[in-house]
Scaffold this active site. Structure first.
Site, PDB file in Angstrom:
ATOM      1  CE  LYS A   1      -1.554   7.772   0.661  1.00  0.00           C
ATOM      2  NZ  LYS A   1      -2.663   7.156   1.388  1.00  0.00           N
TER       3      LYS A   1
ATOM      4  CG  ASP B   1      -1.771  -1.246   1.348  1.00  0.00           C
ATOM      5  OD1 ASP B   1      -2.337  -1.678   0.337  1.00  0.00           O
ATOM      6  OD2 ASP B   1      -1.828  -1.799   2.462  1.00  0.00           O
TER       7      ASP B   1
ATOM      8  CD  GLN C   1       0.534  -8.939  -2.767  1.00  0.00           C
ATOM      9  OE1 GLN C   1       1.397  -9.518  -3.413  1.00  0.00           O
ATOM     10  NE2 GLN C   1      -0.707  -8.876  -3.171  1.00  0.00           N
TER      11      GLN C   1
ATOM     12  N   GLY D   1      -3.814  -4.247  -4.818  1.00  0.00           N
ATOM     13  CA  GLY D   1      -4.670  -3.102  -5.099  1.00  0.00           C
ATOM     14  C   GLY D   1      -3.839  -1.871  -5.378  1.00  0.00           C
ATOM     15  CG  HIS D   2      -1.073  -1.384  -7.755  1.00  0.00           C
ATOM     16  ND1 HIS D   2      -0.317  -2.071  -8.674  1.00  0.00           N
ATOM     17  CD2 HIS D   2      -0.582  -1.716  -6.547  1.00  0.00           C
ATOM     18  CE1 HIS D   2       0.601  -2.795  -8.048  1.00  0.00           C
ATOM     19  NE2 HIS D   2       0.453  -2.598  -6.755  1.00  0.00           N
TER      20      HIS D   2
ATOM     21  CE  LYS E   1       3.467  -2.664  -4.363  1.00  0.00           C
ATOM     22  NZ  LYS E   1       2.809  -2.219  -3.113  1.00  0.00           N
TER      23      LYS E   1
END
Length: 429
Positions: free
Chosen positions: A332, A13, A225, A40-41, A16
């Site tokens: 972030k 998370d 991942q 999940g991207h 990527k």
């Protein structure tokens, strides 16, 4: 020629998807090497937001070849659902843009059912899987009973392999877990049709990648991942079922290590994880909730809220060592704006010793006390920064300290989800 790996340096998370999309601008080929649709991207292009789970993030570029390597496990139903989703958003997915390894293992309905039943049977000791059949599929692969993409193209081969598997799996499902038996004919016919639909995409992708490298094309390997979810080096058993680190690339796409030039580790400016297991820098307080809210820390695949904590340099140093990271991308950093004092974990205290490595034993990890270094924060938002000089001096000092502590340069800083919110710090990446 440039042959690079992009992978997660924490618990996944990390962003990527965005970085693969960004770096794909300079690539000819983008290839996934492990995992499945448990990933999940999220990628933002202009005003559109794309949520990808299986197809490489380079698919959003019309002139790139995207590859699902042999190390990926593929659910055909999920694949076609994602293709339809992308095409509804205006992104075409054709055999010219997407190639799938003929050696990739196929996720079958019994994998998903066994995944579900095993989690229920574990009770309070469940691992927290996504329930998408990833682990059981990898189990069959290693046990040498898996069904591969090439098998979907041969009706007789598929029938024989599926019949043998269904007989065994149904005994386990009914006798061990008290579940309902699966219908062989229904599954056989469904997957025979999947094979017909998927046939144009199936190729020997190892050859394609090797030829591209030899022709001097730029190739980007995309991980799913993160380092601490690696089957060998993660927080076992709360991990995924594949090698998420750089070593997984060679086996996962079929190229030798001498062909790879660099490995880029993606890390948040803080740390998050989903699910169970020790988390040394976790903030189970108002600050943790603040980071979760501002950073929108909820899973793309599961929707689960992520546990949040301060940046852990011990984790990053482990990722640098295991994957031979040549540079870092810090994402972030905008989430930390407005925090007066920011803590960074520079080591662990385990019993009477100070360590700077990640213990294998979860019992030891649970006893680790983080040793913090406190840095000054910054009041102003950095979301509008477009060059490194635009960042607040304390934000630049934060990035510099990460470089000093890890021994690796920070090549890119991300200040938001959009492509435009990406700042090159060092030009060599």
């Amino acid at each position: 020629m440039s042959v690079n790996i992009v992978l997660g340096a924490q618990w996944g998370d990390e962003g990527k998807g965005k970085m693969t999309d960004y770096l794909a601008e300079e690539a000819n080929v983008v290839a996934r090497f492990q995992g499945g649709n448990n990933a999940g991207h999220t990628v933002v292009v202009g005003e559109k937001e794309y949520k990808l789970h299986l197809i490489p993030s380079g698919i959003l570029h019309d002139d790139k070849l995207n590859i699902l390597g042999n190390g990926v496990v593929i659910d055909p139903k999920a694949l076609f659902t994602e293709i339809e989703y992308l095409e509804e958003l205006g992104t075409k997915v054709t055999p010219e843009k997407l190639a799938i390894s003929d050696r990739a293992n196929v996720i079958m309905p019994y994998h998903k059912e066994l995944d579900r039943l095993k989690e229920i049977a574990r009770g309070k000791d469940n691992i927290g899987t996504t329930g998408k059949g990833i682990g059981p599929c990898y189990t069959d692969k290693v046990e040498r009973s898996g069904i591969r993409m090439c098998d979907l193209l041969h009706a007789d081969v598929l029938r024989e392999k599926l019949k043998n598997n269904i007989e065994i799996k149904n005994k386990i499902i009914t006798n061990v877990f008290d579940g309902e038996a699966l219908d062989f004919e229904k599954i056989y016919n469904e997957y025979l049709e999947f094979g017909k639909r998927i046939k144009p995409f199936i190729k020997d992708t190892s050859v394609i990648i090797y030829d591209a490298i030899k022709e001097g094309q730029n190739v980007l390997f995309e991980g799913a991942q993160g380092t601490l979810l690696d089957i060998d080096y993660g927080t076992y058993p709360y991990v995924t079922s594949s090698n998420t680190t750089a070593g997984g690339v060679c086996n996962g796409v079929g190229v030798g290590p001498t062909l790879i030039e660099s490995a880029v580790g993606i890390a948040k400016a803080y740390t998050t994880r989903v699910g169970k297991g020790p988390f040394p820098t976790e903030l189970d307080n108002e600050m943790g909730e603040h980071i979760r809210t501002v950073g929108h820390e909820y899973g793309v695949t599961t929707g689960r809220s992520r546990r949040c904590g301060w940046l852990d340099i011990v984790i990053l140093k482990s990722a640098v060592r295991i994957s031979g990271l040549t540079s870092l991308v810090i994402t972030k950093i905008d989430t930390l704006a407005g925090i007066d004092k920011i803590s960074v974990c520079v080591g662990y205290k385990l019993d009477d010793k100070v360590i700077d490595y990640f213990p294998a034993s979860l019992e030891d990890l649970a006893k680790c006390e983080p040793i913090y270094e406190v840095l000054d924060g910054w009041d102003e938002s950095v979301a509008d920064a477009r060059t490194y000089d635009d960042l607040h001096p304390n934000a630049k000092a934060y990035v510099k300290r990460i470089e000093e502590l890890t021994g690796v340069k920070v090549a890119i800083v991300s200040v938001g989800p959009k492509r435009s919110q990406t700042i090159r710090v060092h030009k060599e990446l």
